[in-house]
Design an enzyme around this catalytic site. Structure first.
Site, short mmCIF file in Angstrom:
data_model
loop_
_atom_site.label_atom_id
_atom_site.label_comp_id
_atom_site.label_asym_id
_atom_site.label_seq_id
_atom_site.Cartn_x
_atom_site.Cartn_y
_atom_site.Cartn_z
N ASN A 83 -6.90 -10.25 31.41
CA ASN A 83 -6.16 -11.24 30.61
C ASN A 83 -6.15 -12.60 31.30
N THR A 104 -8.55 1.61 15.53
CA THR A 104 -8.55 0.82 16.76
C THR A 104 -8.85 1.69 17.98
N ASP A 105 -9.40 1.07 19.03
CA ASP A 105 -9.64 1.81 20.27
C ASP A 105 -8.33 2.22 20.95
N GLU A 106 -7.21 1.59 20.53
CA GLU A 106 -5.93 1.91 21.19
C GLU A 106 -5.49 3.35 20.94
N PHE A 109 -7.88 -2.18 5.78
CA PHE A 109 -7.40 -2.90 6.97
C PHE A 109 -5.87 -2.98 7.01
N ASP A 143 6.41 -7.57 32.22
CA ASP A 143 5.30 -6.81 31.63
C ASP A 143 5.71 -6.17 30.30
N TYR A 181 2.66 1.41 17.83
CA TYR A 181 1.56 0.94 16.98
C TYR A 181 0.39 1.91 17.02
N LEU A 216 -2.96 -12.69 22.03
CA LEU A 216 -3.21 -13.44 23.26
C LEU A 216 -4.11 -14.67 23.10
N ILE A 263 0.82 -1.22 0.00
CA ILE A 263 0.00 0.00 0.00
C ILE A 263 0.85 1.27 0.00
N TYR A 298 1.60 -11.34 30.72
CA TYR A 298 2.41 -10.16 31.06
C TYR A 298 1.99 -9.59 32.42
N SER A 336 0.08 -4.71 12.84
CA SER A 336 -0.98 -4.67 13.86
C SER A 336 -0.56 -5.12 15.25
N LYS A 368 -1.37 4.38 14.17
CA LYS A 368 -2.79 4.31 13.79
C LYS A 368 -3.44 5.68 13.98
P1 NAD Z 1 -3.16 -8.64 10.67
O1 NAD Z 1 -1.79 -8.30 11.14
O2 NAD Z 1 -3.71 -9.98 10.97
O3 NAD Z 1 -3.26 -8.46 9.09
C1 NAD Z 1 -2.67 -7.37 8.43
C2 NAD Z 1 -2.69 -7.66 6.93
O4 NAD Z 1 -2.14 -6.51 6.25
C3 NAD Z 1 -1.83 -8.87 6.53
O5 NAD Z 1 -2.53 -9.66 5.60
C4 NAD Z 1 -0.60 -8.24 5.89
O6 NAD Z 1 -0.01 -9.06 4.88
C5 NAD Z 1 -1.19 -6.96 5.28
N1 NAD Z 1 -0.17 -5.91 5.10
C6 NAD Z 1 0.76 -5.50 5.99
N2 NAD Z 1 1.53 -4.55 5.44
C7 NAD Z 1 1.04 -4.34 4.18
C8 NAD Z 1 1.41 -3.46 3.12
N3 NAD Z 1 2.45 -2.61 3.24
N4 NAD Z 1 0.70 -3.49 1.98
C9 NAD Z 1 -0.34 -4.36 1.84
N5 NAD Z 1 -0.72 -5.23 2.80
C10 NAD Z 1 -0.03 -5.21 3.96
O7 NAD Z 1 -4.09 -7.49 11.24
P2 NAD Z 1 -5.58 -7.58 11.84
O8 NAD Z 1 -5.51 -7.97 13.25
O9 NAD Z 1 -6.43 -8.31 10.88
O10 NAD Z 1 -5.98 -6.03 11.80
C11 NAD Z 1 -6.50 -5.45 10.61
C12 NAD Z 1 -6.77 -3.97 10.85
O11 NAD Z 1 -7.70 -3.82 11.93
C13 NAD Z 1 -5.53 -3.18 11.25
O12 NAD Z 1 -5.60 -1.94 10.61
C14 NAD Z 1 -5.65 -3.03 12.75
O13 NAD Z 1 -5.04 -1.83 13.18
C15 NAD Z 1 -7.16 -2.97 12.93
N6 NAD Z 1 -7.68 -3.48 14.21
C16 NAD Z 1 -7.32 -4.71 14.67
C17 NAD Z 1 -7.88 -5.19 15.85
C18 NAD Z 1 -7.54 -6.56 16.39
O14 NAD Z 1 -7.97 -6.90 17.50
N7 NAD Z 1 -6.80 -7.40 15.68
C19 NAD Z 1 -8.81 -4.41 16.55
C20 NAD Z 1 -9.14 -3.14 16.05
C21 NAD Z 1 -8.58 -2.70 14.86
O1 DAU Z 2 -7.74 -3.00 21.08
C1 DAU Z 2 -7.55 -3.29 19.73
C2 DAU Z 2 -6.15 -3.85 19.51
O2 DAU Z 2 -6.16 -5.18 20.03
C3 DAU Z 2 -5.74 -3.85 18.04
O3 DAU Z 2 -5.65 -2.53 17.59
C4 DAU Z 2 -4.39 -4.56 17.86
O4 DAU Z 2 -4.08 -4.65 16.49
C5 DAU Z 2 -4.50 -5.96 18.44
O5 DAU Z 2 -3.25 -6.62 18.34
C6 DAU Z 2 -4.95 -5.90 19.90
O6 DAU Z 2 -3.93 -5.30 20.73
P1 DAU Z 2 -3.56 -5.87 22.17
O7 DAU Z 2 -2.18 -5.44 22.49
O8 DAU Z 2 -4.62 -5.55 23.15
O9 DAU Z 2 -3.65 -7.46 21.85
P2 DAU Z 2 -2.70 -8.67 22.28
O10 DAU Z 2 -3.41 -9.92 21.90
O11 DAU Z 2 -1.29 -8.49 21.84
O12 DAU Z 2 -2.70 -8.56 23.88
C7 DAU Z 2 -3.93 -8.63 24.61
C8 DAU Z 2 -3.58 -8.49 26.08
O13 DAU Z 2 -2.87 -9.66 26.50
C9 DAU Z 2 -2.67 -7.30 26.40
O14 DAU Z 2 -3.04 -6.75 27.65
C10 DAU Z 2 -1.28 -7.93 26.50
C11 DAU Z 2 -1.57 -9.33 27.00
N1 DAU Z 2 -0.63 -10.38 26.54
C12 DAU Z 2 -0.39 -10.49 25.20
C13 DAU Z 2 0.46 -11.44 24.72
C14 DAU Z 2 0.77 -11.54 23.24
C15 DAU Z 2 -0.07 -11.26 27.45
O15 DAU Z 2 -0.32 -11.17 28.66
N2 DAU Z 2 0.78 -12.22 26.96
C16 DAU Z 2 1.08 -12.34 25.64
O16 DAU Z 2 1.91 -13.23 25.29
#
Ligand code: NAD
Ligand code: DAU
Length: 340
Positions: free
Chosen positions: A254, A128-130, A84, A277, A155, A195, A63, A212, A88, A159
């Site tokens: 968690n 994202t809510d982050e 998307f 942590d 991250y 997680l 992109i 963590y 991430s 965003k």
């Molecule tokens: P993911 O990491 O699983 O997938 C990301 C995708 O983007 C992958 O397929 C990757 O190959 C592609 N990508 C990365 N860099 C690229 C580039 N330069 N050009 C084209 N494609 C590229 O992510 P996800 O968890 O599915 O999250 C998708 C979106 O939703 C993100 O924007 C993230 O910020 C947002 N989001 C995620 C969560 C969550 O809990 N996972 C929650 C809220 C918002």
């Molecule tokens: O809130 C939305 C976000 O949720 C998205 O924007 C992000 O893309 C997505 O990755 C996610 O972020 P978090 O950091 O909240 O998700 P993660 O699964 O990495 O961690 C969830 C919680 O668990 C966080 O408090 C950290 C904790 N954790 C995570 C991992 C990977 C652990 O305790 N141990 C672990 O090994």
């Protein structure tokens, strides 16, 4: 009549992948293009059930590659964009922030420029809510669309930067945009660095689960299919220029999440290992989704029904996640954790 063209960026990742499948099946009258670079987080095997469908197309591209993106937009003349594609994972952003700025900020700006140049009907930016930072443990406080942005990790800062660009392209150039800000997703095809899938895959392999700090941080979990229906609604019914929060009031610590998975799989809590942590670890996220509910959104899963469906999916689809937790993932895991 011309068929509508929908471009989904990041459609080979977790949420984008579920969204592509949801839209290809729900809208046979749309041509749906999945644009993805296939980084470590993207794979095409998840789409083996839709790849032969007439309304599904795949484009491999970055992109942030301005030439490739503008040429593609000029050729295909997309009507709708759902964006998307991103880096991430918070932990990876702490270890190496640069790629997050390149993909999440420069990549988003490139897509906005291409959309402005050729003209589109709607650009939905999936955020994202982050970006709102963290809440304290008072259960009556929530993120609303008016909460100031105070991102704490590289991250979430990347965003938030992309959110500001999307807003600016609407205010300055009248680009028809929406921004969605969702809480933590879980469900099928979730990459096992996060997680929930990390816990499921490690418990199934009788391996230690790294938690963590004290495990008391809170996340607000939403099943990915409920996120897909929210984006579908915003794409078609969202008021141009508006932000919509997405979340289902499923707050859990968690430790509660990890224990519920261990218990469902009939294993022992001895698998839990408390580790150092995360730097800058946000305490709590919790979404007020009332604006989206007024638009007509109704989530279908509770945490209990969603986690049961997800655990079953991981049990039945080992072929997908076992290919992922080998190779590059092993190096990542060894670097990130000091577990055996
Ligand atoms: P993911 O990491 O699983 O997938 C990301 C995708 O983007 C992958 O397929 C990757 O190959 C592609 N990508 C990365 N860099 C690229 C580039 N330069 N050009 C084209 N494609 C590229 O992510 P996800 O968890 O599915 O999250 C998708 C979106 O939703 C993100 O924007 C993230 O910020 C947002 N989001 C995620 C969560 C969550 O809990 N996972 C929650 C809220 C918002
Ligand atoms: O809130 C939305 C976000 O949720 C998205 O924007 C992000 O893309 C997505 O990755 C996610 O972020 P978090 O950091 O909240 O998700 P993660 O699964 O990495 O961690 C969830 C919680 O668990 C966080 O408090 C950290 C904790 N954790 C995570 C991992 C990977 C652990 O305790 N141990 C672990 O090994």
């Amino acid at each position: 009549m011309n068929r509508k063209k929908l471009l989904v960026t990041g459609g080979s990742g977790f949420i984008g992948g579920n969204f592509v499948q949801y839209m290809v099946n729900k809208y046979p009258e749309y041509d749906i293009y999945n644009l993805d670079l296939l980084t470590y987080a993207g794979d095409l095997t998840k789409h083996r059930d839709i790849e032969m469908k007439d309304n599904y197309f795949f484009v491999k591209a970055d992109i942030a590659d301005r030439h490739a993106i503008i040429s593609l937009f000029e050729k295909e003349r997309f009507d709708l964009i759902v964006h998307f594609a991103a880096e991430s994972h918070v932990d990876r952003s702490i270890a190496d922030p640069g790629i997050f700025v390149q993909t999440n900020v420069v990549g988003t700006q490139t897509l906005l420029d291409a959309s402005k140049q050729v003209g589109i009907t709607k650009f939905v930016h999936v955020s994202t809510d982050e970006v709102y930072g963290e809440l304290d443990f008072n259960p009556n406080t929530f993120f609303t669309e008016n909460t100031p942005l105070q991102p704490n990790s590289p991250y979430s800062a990347s965003k938030a930067s992309s959110d500001f660009l999307v807003r600016a392209y609407h205010e300055t150039y009248n680009l028809p945009v929406n921004i969605t800000r969702c809480s933590n997703n879980y469900g099928p095809f979730h990459f096992p660095e996060k997680l929930i899938p990390l816990t499921i895959s490690r418990v199934l392999n009788e391996e230690k689960v790294p938690v963590y700090g004290d495990g008391k941080n809170i996340r607000d979990w939403l099943h990915v299919i409920d996120h897909c229906s929210a984006i579908d609604l915003v794409l078609h019914e969202g008021e141009v220029g508006e932000v919509y929060n997405v979340g289902g009031h499923n707050e859990k610590t968690n430790l509660e999440v990890v224990k519920s998975i261990i218990n469902t799989l009939g294993k022992s809590d001895n698998l839990i290992e408390f580790v150092e942590d995360r730097l800058g670890h946000d305490k709590r996220y919790a979404i007020d989704p009332s604006k989206l509910e007024k638009l007509g959104w109704i989530p279908t899963y509770t945490f209990e029904t969603g986690i049961a469906q997800t655990i079953n999916w991981y049990l039945e689809n080992k072929w997908w996640w076992e290919q992922i937790i080998s190779g590059e993932y092993v190096n990542y895991f060894e670097k990130q954790y000091s577990l055996k």
